[in-house]
Design an enzyme around this catalytic site. Structure first.
Site, mmCIF file in Angstrom:
data_model
loop_
_atom_site.group_PDB
_atom_site.id
_atom_site.type_symbol
_atom_site.label_atom_id
_atom_site.label_comp_id
_atom_site.label_asym_id
_atom_site.label_seq_id
_atom_site.Cartn_x
_atom_site.Cartn_y
_atom_site.Cartn_z
ATOM 1 N N GLY A 1 -51.736 54.890 -40.005
ATOM 2 C CA GLY A 1 -52.120 53.758 -40.821
ATOM 3 C C GLY A 1 -52.282 52.494 -40.010
ATOM 4 O O GLY A 1 -52.571 51.427 -40.569
ATOM 5 N N ASP A 2 -52.073 52.588 -38.712
ATOM 6 C CA ASP A 2 -52.238 51.439 -37.829
ATOM 7 C C ASP A 2 -52.743 51.963 -36.489
ATOM 8 O O ASP A 2 -53.282 53.060 -36.415
ATOM 9 C CB ASP A 2 -50.914 50.666 -37.700
ATOM 10 C CG ASP A 2 -51.128 49.172 -37.475
ATOM 11 O OD1 ASP A 2 -52.012 48.817 -36.666
ATOM 12 O OD2 ASP A 2 -50.407 48.359 -38.075
ATOM 13 N N ASP A 3 -52.548 51.209 -35.415
ATOM 14 C CA ASP A 3 -53.065 51.636 -34.117
ATOM 15 C C ASP A 3 -52.423 52.949 -33.672
ATOM 16 O O ASP A 3 -51.214 53.142 -33.832
ATOM 17 C CB ASP A 3 -52.773 50.566 -33.061
ATOM 18 C CG ASP A 3 -53.358 49.208 -33.430
ATOM 19 O OD1 ASP A 3 -54.497 49.175 -33.920
ATOM 20 O OD2 ASP A 3 -52.666 48.197 -33.235
ATOM 21 N N SER B 1 -57.801 56.727 -37.233
ATOM 22 C CA SER B 1 -57.204 55.496 -37.748
ATOM 23 C C SER B 1 -58.288 54.623 -38.374
ATOM 24 O O SER B 1 -58.828 53.729 -37.720
ATOM 25 C CB SER B 1 -56.484 54.727 -36.630
ATOM 26 O OG SER B 1 -55.875 53.560 -37.142
#
Length: 465
Positions: free
Chosen positions: A252-254, A285
């Site tokens: 959900g992020d990097d 992502s």
């Protein structure tokens, strides 16, 4: 009570402990031992169940983990020890590792993070951040260690499950006073291996080596819903001589976020992340970067080498994130051999990242972004080729892009290269780069170092449970 700890070698070693440990066990009682690669093998071995643990997914096993590690720490000077987590579901709160130690998670074992804030004690704020990343203080990670030497967290692709939904819901509802725990955090340590594991649904970041050196991270599968908040995959932070390879991350992020401290606190602490290799990474992502440099980069980031990267349905490839107040630098960055499918941006550099730990940041602290090199890349179904935004009066310089072919979506954006306050060169780039990167008719390749870093010379041993 006194008992005998039988080492993996023939002689007998004795000491006092509180519980009786059965030793010379395989990963399952009566089963076959497993072989695995590690930076060091251990002379002693124990199984979690010998300390009263129950793998029913309901019994809290924090005391069992802590007791096992405390007892096994007593043989750190006699060849070290490994703790085997056997098949089952092992519910636990935060626990600390020890030196000359291996935590081995069997392929049919699941370490379950407790859904209870009290199971994760509050620990000191990172000195290079000055505040918890979510605000307030910060909870200890599920698996934690500090001031360690020679520690291995591995398994037969066993699972560490953070049960993060509990934390995500509270975070979104603004019901958390302190920063969420990570799955694995190792601080102020040397000779660290994290490998052959599946990490699922971390409350926040998954793997966070901090203020550490000689770190090997291999063969991890990291999975979180693409809408989950701040579930970064691997975050090397103010650390050096690091190898990250052969990992698959859905986040959900990097997927990889390289960091080194936040504004005035990172500047004062002054510990860069340097000599980092990232290779054979696959990332999904949709809302973030495959590899992010920053935004917390105030201690500096340099000599990062990324190659053989596959990006699928991601927001951007390599993204540099910085801003006024950060100070520090991002320099000597090299990436080659990236394959990207369905991207919002291929290249993205941001000089206006504005989050700050408090009001004490210095508006005169400007970052230095220079010597950024990208080459040999192919992308398809791309919305924007690049957005490169430096800082007025503080341009990002020394950018080199070569041999890059970008296929666009059926309805691409008209302005494919949006560049401000950047300087550099480009060669063999399709669509052609912006004028600030001086497209050249002369064919050249951007540099990529051919020397080896010390972490690449580490020879793994074959160990057994």
């Amino acid at each position: 009570m006194e008992f005998s700890l039988y080492p993996r070698k023939s002689h007998l070693f004795r000491f006092h402990v509180l519980v009786v440990v059965g030793l010379l066990m395989s990963s399952v009682r009566g089963g076959r031992s497993e072989e695995y690669p590690a930076i060091n093998c251990r002379k002693h071995s124990a199984v979690l169940t010998d300390f009263g643990a129950k793998g029913d997914g309901k019994t809290m096993n924090t005391k069992a983990f802590k007791s096992a590690i405390a007892n096994l720490s007593q043989v750190a000077g006699d060849g070290g020890a490994q703790l085997i987590v056997p098949p089952g579901k092992w519910l636990t709160g935060s626990f600390n590792l020890t030196s000359h130690f291996t935590l081995f998670v069997h392929k049919d074992a699941v370490i379950l993070g407790a859904q209870d804030e009290a199971a994760y004690p509050l620990i000191e704020i990172l000195p290079s951040y000055g505040a918890g990343r979510d605000g307030g203080g910060r909870h200890a990670s599920l698996i934690f260690g500090t001031n360690l030497t020679d520690v291995v967290i591995t398994g037969g692709n066993g699972t560490i499950h953070g049960q993060g939904q509990y934390w995500w819901d509270k975070f979104r509802a603004d019901k958390l006073k302190d920063t969420r725990p990570y799955l694995i955090e190792i601080m102020y340590s040397d000779q660290v291996q994290i490998s052959n594991l599946t990490l699922i649904d971390s409350p926040s970041w998954n793997v966070h080596p901090t203020y550490s050196s000689n770190v090997i991270i291999q063969w991890l599968t990291i999975i979180a819903p693409v809408g989950s908040p701040n579930t970064d995959g691997i975050n090397p932070d103010s650390s050096k001589n690091i190898l990250i390879e052969d990992c698959y991350i859905v986040s959900g992020d990097d997927c990889i976020a390289v960091k080194s401290g936040w504004d005035q606190y990172g500047i004062k602490f002054g510990m860069p992340t340097e000599d980092l290799i990232i290779r054979r990474l696959t990332c999904i992502s949709p809302d973030s970067a495959v590899i992010a440099l920053g935004s917390e980069m105030s201690g500096g980031i340099k000599n990062v080498r990324a190659e053989d990267i596959t990006a699928i349905d991601s927001e951007s490839g390599v993204r540099i994130k910085s801003g006024v107040g950060r100070g520090g630098y991002v320099k000597d960055i090299y990436a080659r051999g990236m394959t990207m499918k369905t991207m919002r941006y291929v290249f993205w550099m941001t000089g206006d990242y504005g989050q700050h730990p408090d009001d004490g940041w210095d508006p005169k602290a400007l970052p230095k972004i220079e010597n950024i090199n990208y080459r040999d890349m192919v992308a398809e179904n791309v919305t924007y080729s690049a957005r490169l935004d430096g800082i007025s009066g503080d341009p990002f310089t020394g950018i080199c892009i070569s041999n890059v072919k970008i296929g666009l979506t059926e309805i691409p954006k008209k302005l494919q290269w949006n560049c401000t306050n950047v300087e550099g060169v480009s060669s063999q780039v399709t669509p052609p780069s912006c004028d600030l990167l001086h497209p050249s008719e002369k064919v050249f390749n951007c540099p990529f170092p051919e020397d080896k870093l010390p972490i690449e010379d580490v020879q793994m041993k074959i160990c057994s449970t």
